[in-house]
Scaffold this active site. Structure first.
Site, mmCIF file in Angstrom:
data_model
loop_
_atom_site.group_PDB
_atom_site.id
_atom_site.type_symbol
_atom_site.label_atom_id
_atom_site.label_comp_id
_atom_site.label_asym_id
_atom_site.label_seq_id
_atom_site.Cartn_x
_atom_site.Cartn_y
_atom_site.Cartn_z
ATOM 1 N N HIS A 106 4.648 0.167 0.082
ATOM 2 C CA HIS A 106 5.421 -0.659 1.007
ATOM 3 C C HIS A 106 4.582 -1.780 1.585
ATOM 4 C CE1 HIS A 106 3.691 2.682 3.298
ATOM 5 N NE2 HIS A 106 3.623 1.856 4.325
ATOM 6 N N HIS A 113 0.844 -1.212 0.000
ATOM 7 C CA HIS A 113 0.000 0.000 0.000
ATOM 8 C C HIS A 113 0.871 1.251 0.000
ATOM 9 C CE1 HIS A 113 1.117 -0.556 4.220
ATOM 10 N NE2 HIS A 113 0.857 0.722 4.416
ATOM 11 N N ARG A 129 5.035 5.421 14.322
ATOM 12 C CA ARG A 129 5.044 6.106 13.025
ATOM 13 C C ARG A 129 4.417 7.496 13.127
ATOM 14 N NH1 ARG A 129 1.107 6.551 9.888
ATOM 15 N NH2 ARG A 129 1.693 5.618 7.890
ATOM 16 N N ASP A 154 0.331 5.034 1.907
ATOM 17 C CA ASP A 154 -0.426 5.371 3.108
ATOM 18 C C ASP A 154 -1.688 6.184 2.802
ATOM 19 O OD1 ASP A 154 1.369 4.046 4.718
ATOM 20 O OD2 ASP A 154 2.598 5.833 5.055
HETATM 21 O O1 LIG Z 1 5.605 -1.701 9.994
HETATM 22 C C1 LIG Z 1 6.174 -1.414 8.946
HETATM 23 O O2 LIG Z 1 7.324 -1.747 8.668
HETATM 24 C C2 LIG Z 1 5.436 -0.611 7.892
HETATM 25 C C3 LIG Z 1 4.335 0.202 8.491
HETATM 26 C C4 LIG Z 1 3.336 0.658 7.493
HETATM 27 O O3 LIG Z 1 2.973 -0.022 6.566
HETATM 28 C C5 LIG Z 1 2.787 1.991 7.642
HETATM 29 O O4 LIG Z 1 3.175 2.700 8.580
HETATM 30 O O5 LIG Z 1 1.962 2.373 6.805
#
Ligand SMILES: O=C(O)CCC(=O)C(=O)O
Length: 272
Positions: free
Chosen positions: A249, A94, A263, A96
């Site tokens: 990602h 995806h 995040r 974000d």
């Molecule tokens: O946990 C991860 O490495 C990626 C996190 C993720 O996909 C996001 O923060 O959108």
């Protein structure tokens, strides 16, 4: 600041940054330039407290409260927590929050707890995958629009007993649904990038469902090819920043044990 490429089309390691204090202008400019060039930056910030994480992200632009991830709570609502023990492992490709009218510009992800093996994250460059499309496909996609929403994730959650009928219905609210161009132009580099992903993109607009499904499946398979990727093996204290306007990602769900990431996402603009 030292910038060393990690992949042939995406990813670079950046060393020599002190995250204990806000970034000075030269460092901020250097990181912004490296992000435009490499799309994913891998850094070390082992002692990054949530407040510092926010301070650094805020230097790149206003930061958001994520649409659905849990967060650190009062005063830290903008620091989301992805804890595998709460079922939060983003293991489908995806970009974000593309269901928003203005999806984030980028995200800074800090590794807090990492399993002994596995749980890598892969990023794919959607400028590189766009470039590699055939001229015929580029012509087909020119001007095409796609619908993005939360129905797929909500349906999966509901079907697996992790979501309620109410959360499923809420996911379909108009504030969580938007149409975007299938090919967007990066507002800073001017490069064209594919802007569809298997989590949030549901359909190409104005074509029959069969055609939409076939074209999107082809684009996902193409865009997630190994030649467009950088795969990161995490260490606790890694800080990775990505440009959400030209990447996708996905986490490898191949681990046992706990995996916790913090995040912060930076607000973006309307894809054009
Ligand atoms: O946990 C991860 O490495 C990626 C996190 C993720 O996909 C996001 O923060 O959108």
């Amino acid at each position: 600041m030292d910038v060393t490429p990690l992949g042939s089309v995406i990813g670079a390691r950046v060393e020599g940054i002190d995250f204990d204090a806000p970034l000075d202008d030269a460092t901020l400019a250097g990181l912004s330039k490296a992000l435009l060039e490499h799309q994913v930056l891998v850094m070390r910030a082992p002692d990054l407290a949530p407040g510092q994480h926010l301070t650094i992200a805020d230097q790149f632009g206003d930061t958001e409260v994520h649409a659905f991830f849990p967060n650190l709570g009062e005063g830290f609502e903008r620091v989301s927590v992805l804890d595998s023990e709460q079922g939060n492992v983003a293991s489908m490709w995806h970009s974000d929050e593309t269901f928003l009218p203005e999806p984030p510009l980028g995200t800074l992800l800090s590794a807090r707890i990492i399993p002994a093996v596995g749980g890598d994250t892969c990023w794919a460059s959607t400028t590189a995958s766009y470039e590699a499309l055939s001229p015929n496909m580029k012509r087909y996609l020119d001007g095409a629009m796609a619908l993005h929403d939360l129905s797929r994730t909500s349906e999966l959650a509901y079907n697996t007993g992790n979501g309620t009928a109410e959360s499923y219905a809420n996911a379909l609210l108009s504030t969580r649904r938007f149409e975007h161009p299938v090919v967007r132009t990066h507002p800073e580099t001017g490069a064209k990038a594919l802007f569809v992903n298997p989590v949030y993109t549901r359909a190409l607009k104005g074509v029959a469902p069969d055609e939409s499904r076939a074209v999107l499946e082809h684009l996902y398979a193409h865009a997630t090819g190994a030649r467009f990727q950088y795969r990161h093996r995490w260490q606790v204290g890694d800080l990775v920043m990505w440009d959400n306007r030209c990447t996708m990602h996905c986490v490898m769900r191949d681990f046992v044990g706990r995996r916790v990431m913090h995040r912060v996402s930076i607000l973006g603009d309307t894809p054009r």
